[in-house]
Write a protein that holds these residues in place. Structure first.
Motif, PDB file in Angstrom:
ATOM      1  N   GLN A  28       7.587   2.579  10.311  1.00  0.00           N
ATOM      2  CA  GLN A  28       8.164   2.753   8.975  1.00  0.00           C
ATOM      3  C   GLN A  28       8.950   4.055   8.891  1.00  0.00           C
ATOM      4  O   GLN A  28       9.973   4.127   8.210  1.00  0.00           O
ATOM      5  CB  GLN A  28       7.066   2.735   7.906  1.00  0.00           C
ATOM      6  N   THR A  29       8.478   5.090   9.613  1.00  0.00           N
ATOM      7  CA  THR A  29       9.217   6.355   9.640  1.00  0.00           C
ATOM      8  C   THR A  29      10.586   6.155  10.277  1.00  0.00           C
ATOM      9  O   THR A  29      11.602   6.646   9.759  1.00  0.00           O
ATOM     10  CB  THR A  29       8.425   7.424  10.422  1.00  0.00           C
ATOM     11  N   ALA A  30      10.622   5.423  11.401  1.00  0.00           N
ATOM     12  CA  ALA A  30      11.884   5.163  12.096  1.00  0.00           C
ATOM     13  C   ALA A  30      12.834   4.314  11.251  1.00  0.00           C
ATOM     14  O   ALA A  30      14.062   4.468  11.327  1.00  0.00           O
ATOM     15  CB  ALA A  30      11.608   4.476  13.426  1.00  0.00           C
ATOM     16  N   ASN A  59       0.828  -1.202   0.000  1.00  0.00           N
ATOM     17  CA  ASN A  59       0.000   0.000   0.000  1.00  0.00           C
ATOM     18  C   ASN A  59       0.863   1.253   0.000  1.00  0.00           C
ATOM     19  O   ASN A  59       1.953   1.261   0.561  1.00  0.00           O
ATOM     20  CB  ASN A  59      -0.901   0.018   1.255  1.00  0.00           C
ATOM     21  N   PRO A  60       0.362   2.326  -0.626  1.00  0.00           N
ATOM     22  CA  PRO A  60       1.120   3.583  -0.598  1.00  0.00           C
ATOM     23  C   PRO A  60       1.160   4.170   0.809  1.00  0.00           C
ATOM     24  O   PRO A  60       0.271   3.923   1.622  1.00  0.00           O
ATOM     25  CB  PRO A  60       0.332   4.487  -1.552  1.00  0.00           C
ATOM     26  N   LYS A  61       2.207   4.933   1.081  1.00  0.00           N
ATOM     27  CA  LYS A  61       2.370   5.566   2.388  1.00  0.00           C
ATOM     28  C   LYS A  61       2.217   7.073   2.238  1.00  0.00           C
ATOM     29  O   LYS A  61       2.696   7.662   1.271  1.00  0.00           O
ATOM     30  CB  LYS A  61       3.746   5.240   2.981  1.00  0.00           C
ATOM     31  N   GLY A  62       1.549   7.698   3.209  1.00  0.00           N
ATOM     32  CA  GLY A  62       1.312   9.139   3.159  1.00  0.00           C
ATOM     33  C   GLY A  62       2.519   9.913   3.667  1.00  0.00           C
ATOM     34  O   GLY A  62       2.778   9.972   4.869  1.00  0.00           O
ATOM     35  N   LYS A 107       8.537  15.026   7.248  1.00  0.00           N
ATOM     36  CA  LYS A 107       8.271  14.942   8.679  1.00  0.00           C
ATOM     37  C   LYS A 107       8.069  13.488   9.106  1.00  0.00           C
ATOM     38  O   LYS A 107       8.308  13.121  10.255  1.00  0.00           O
ATOM     39  CB  LYS A 107       7.024  15.766   9.021  1.00  0.00           C
ATOM     40  N   GLY A 108       7.627  12.667   8.167  1.00  0.00           N
ATOM     41  CA  GLY A 108       7.414  11.249   8.450  1.00  0.00           C
ATOM     42  C   GLY A 108       6.271  10.709   7.618  1.00  0.00           C
ATOM     43  O   GLY A 108       5.675  11.427   6.803  1.00  0.00           O
ATOM     44  N   GLY A 119      19.229  11.302  11.700  1.00  0.00           N
ATOM     45  CA  GLY A 119      18.517  12.145  10.746  1.00  0.00           C
ATOM     46  C   GLY A 119      18.741  11.809   9.288  1.00  0.00           C
ATOM     47  O   GLY A 119      18.249  12.523   8.399  1.00  0.00           O
ATOM     48  N   TRP A 120      19.456  10.719   9.006  1.00  0.00           N
ATOM     49  CA  TRP A 120      19.706  10.333   7.609  1.00  0.00           C
ATOM     50  C   TRP A 120      18.494   9.567   7.052  1.00  0.00           C
ATOM     51  O   TRP A 120      18.036   8.604   7.663  1.00  0.00           O
ATOM     52  CB  TRP A 120      20.943   9.443   7.504  1.00  0.00           C
ATOM     53  N   PHE A 121      18.015  10.008   5.902  1.00  0.00           N
ATOM     54  CA  PHE A 121      16.942   9.289   5.212  1.00  0.00           C
ATOM     55  C   PHE A 121      17.560   8.238   4.310  1.00  0.00           C
ATOM     56  O   PHE A 121      18.432   8.537   3.486  1.00  0.00           O
ATOM     57  CB  PHE A 121      16.077  10.236   4.391  1.00  0.00           C
ATOM     58  N   HIS A 122      17.099   6.992   4.449  1.00  0.00           N
ATOM     59  CA  HIS A 122      17.613   5.873   3.655  1.00  0.00           C
ATOM     60  C   HIS A 122      16.766   5.756   2.383  1.00  0.00           C
ATOM     61  O   HIS A 122      15.606   5.351   2.442  1.00  0.00           O
ATOM     62  CB  HIS A 122      17.577   4.589   4.483  1.00  0.00           C
TER      63      HIS A 122
END
Length: 553
Positions: free
Chosen positions: A391-393, A163-166, A383-384, A400-403
């Motif tokens: 899933q945000t974590a 499913n898509p994530k917001g 923001k998440g 603070g690095w986005f994978h």
């Protein structure tokens, strides 16, 4: 930002949009008044700060008015692709907890008919807004109560699986990209953007809608792909946001047109192309200037004659497509970003355009993890995910690095994308293969329309190939339906030769050992492509299970 620009350039044209057979002009001051009028229309429906407003519509200027109205009101806009079916539409509306759904047509509205919430057609909102008596001084209190870190929008990732994530993006996210793109790429207040990409997508939403207002440029709204070629001539854009498929299709139209010209004209064109490509690469090209005046000026005239640069995003730009445009002094800047990073995160600069890379970071930190994954950090990070803390974590680590899920490497300061982490093929012998790199090389052949490779857990790489049937008919003199042609001996031999040619440039374990030709057309509607035109490998693997199974025997 909108209020500031309205006072800075009150009379300057910010939008030109089709109305009947004409294009109507809207000034910055008039846009600000429209935004307040739409905010009033939404408030009359009970919308308040923090509420979610879902919008499902084809591109139109009213789409933008609703967006600006939501921002002025402090509401959160949730754009939904107009191509999504009812079940996916309803999932997004429910997941976002929308209190209002605005539909661009009765067909779109029918997709949410089962849901118990307020529903309105976009035309109804526009009619209500038109009766609001506003002027430039009528700014509602919500504007001054806004905080830069308030959520401005949920944009649902199309997702190749699940499913898509917001994705929750803030006002700060929007303005970060607008500021750095303006300052470092050089967008100007005399630029004209011709917009045609889906406004529901983060790329068009941020760079095609917010950024032009930020830098004082003018947005021209296209009527659609069918009229785009003529609109390029009449609106004379300086900037166009594109996806590689558009650039390649336009290139092919140029090439097909040349085939209809005289032998002398064809020779001049091909010479101009090779000389121009040499010049663009810094190689010896003594005839480039003369041939550019004879041929290049005509090519540029087809784009309106004023293009400063195309910006390509959403997928990998094939190098041969970039070289074609650069040969005729049409600059294509390839960039990179995700919904979670507010679109524009890394991009080439006009003065340092390494087209085979995605360029340098745009006000963001970028590093490569030990496993090759690209990590991004900075003011463009979301923001998440809405209601998905785990899933945000997983996506944003403690530092603070986005994978990103993409694999890459640096060439100097420029970033090169090599593949999606989750798409990496691990052969039975443990060798890792990036299929998109090989697919890109194969698709440089004018006879290959699409190719999808597999091989996870297998001894070798194999895949599906969709031929360019029209070009094969022309080159080989064969006829028949697509289904008949995939079984044609000459077609099979030609396609094998094209694949063998690419295999020569690959390591032995990367070579495509087996393939099958299929008569298919991948699309969003039939489910093989995401709304941002990425291939859904899982869907294709399921849909063509029998053919793929035969290739592993």
């Amino acid at each position: 930002m909108l209020r500031d620009r309205a006072h800075r350039w009150p009379e300057k044209t910010v939008m030109r949009y089709p109305e009947g057979k004409e294009f109507k002009r809207l000034s910055f001051a008039e846009l600000a008044i429209k935004a307040q009028a739409y905010a009033a229309a939404l408030r009359n429906l009970g919308v308040k700060r923090g509420d979610r407003v879902a919008l499902q519509s084809e591109n139109c200027v009213e789409w933008s008015f609703v967006d600006w109205g939501c921002q002025c009101l402090g509401a959160i806009l949730v754009p939904i692709y107009p191509t999504l079916p009812a079940d996916q539409t309803q999932f997004i509306v429910r997941d976002a907890e929308a209190s209002l759904v605005i539909s661009g047509s009765t067909d779109q509205q029918a997709k949410v008919s089962d849901l118990d919430l307020t529903k309105r057609l976009l035309s109804e909102i526009a009619e209500t807004a038109s009766t609001a008596n506003m002027d430039l001084a009528d700014w509602n209190k919500e504007v001054d109560e806004a905080d830069p870190d308030d959520v401005a929008t949920f944009i649902y990732t199309s997702g190749t699986t699940g499913n898509p994530k917001g994705v929750m993006l803030t006002h700060r996210n929007f303005l970060h990209v607008a500021k750095y793109a303006t300052d470092e790429i050089g967008f100007r207040d005399d630029d004209t953007f011709l917009t045609f990409l889906p406004m529901s997508h983060v790329y068009e939403r941020i760079v095609g809608q917010c950024l032009p207002v930020y830098c004082g440029a003018t947005i021209v709204y296209s009527k659609g792909l069918a009229s785009l070629a003529n609109e390029m001539l009449t609106s004379k854009p300086t900037i166009m946001l594109c996806v590689p498929r558009f650039l390649e299709a336009t290139m092919n139209k140029f090439l097909d047109g040349v085939k209809k010209q005289s032998p002398l004209q064809q020779k001049l064109f091909n010479l101009a192309l090779s000389q121009g490509a040499n010049r663009a690469e810094g190689k010896f090209a003594p005839l480039a200037g003369l041939l550019d005046k004879i041929v290049g000026t005509k090519i540029r005239a087809r784009t309106g004659g004023n293009i400063r640069f195309f910006v390509s995003g959403g997928a990998a730009l094939p190098p041969h497509v970039a070289r074609f445009y650069l040969a005729f002094r049409l600059c294509v800047l390839q960039g990179y970003g995700l919904t979670e990073t507010t679109g524009g995160s890394v991009v080439n600069r006009p003065e340092n355009n390494k087209y085979w890379t995605v360029g340098e970071p745009l006000g963001m930190e970028c590093t490569i993890a030990s496993d090759g994954e690209i990590l991004l950090r900075g003011p463009g990070i979301m923001k998440g995910y809405h209601n998905l803390p785990e899933q945000t974590a997983q996506a944003i680590d403690a530092d603070g690095w986005f994978h990103t899920g993409d694999i890459g490497e640096f060439e100097g300061k420029s970033l090169k994308i090599t593949d999606r982490k989750k798409d990496l093929l691990v052969l039975a012998n443990g060798k890792n293969i990036a299929p998109q790199v090989i697919e890109g090389k194969l698709k440089e052949s004018k006879f290959i329309q699409e190719v999808v490779l597999f091989g996870d857990g297998n001894e070798y790489v194999y895949g599906l190939v969709i031929p360019n049937f029209e070009r094969l008919k022309e080159a080989l003199g064969v006829n028949g339906t697509d289904e008949e042609l995939v079984g044609n001996t000459e077609v099979k031999a030609k396609m094998k030769a094209e694949i063998d040619s690419v295999n020569k440039s690959l390591a032995d374990f990367e070579k495509v050992k087996k393939h099958t030709l299929v008569a298919a057309q991948f699309s969003i509607e039939t489910g093989e492509l995401t709304p941002s035109l990425k291939v859904k490998r899982k869907v294709i693997k399921e849909r063509f299970a029998k053919q793929l199974e035969d290739l592993t025997k």
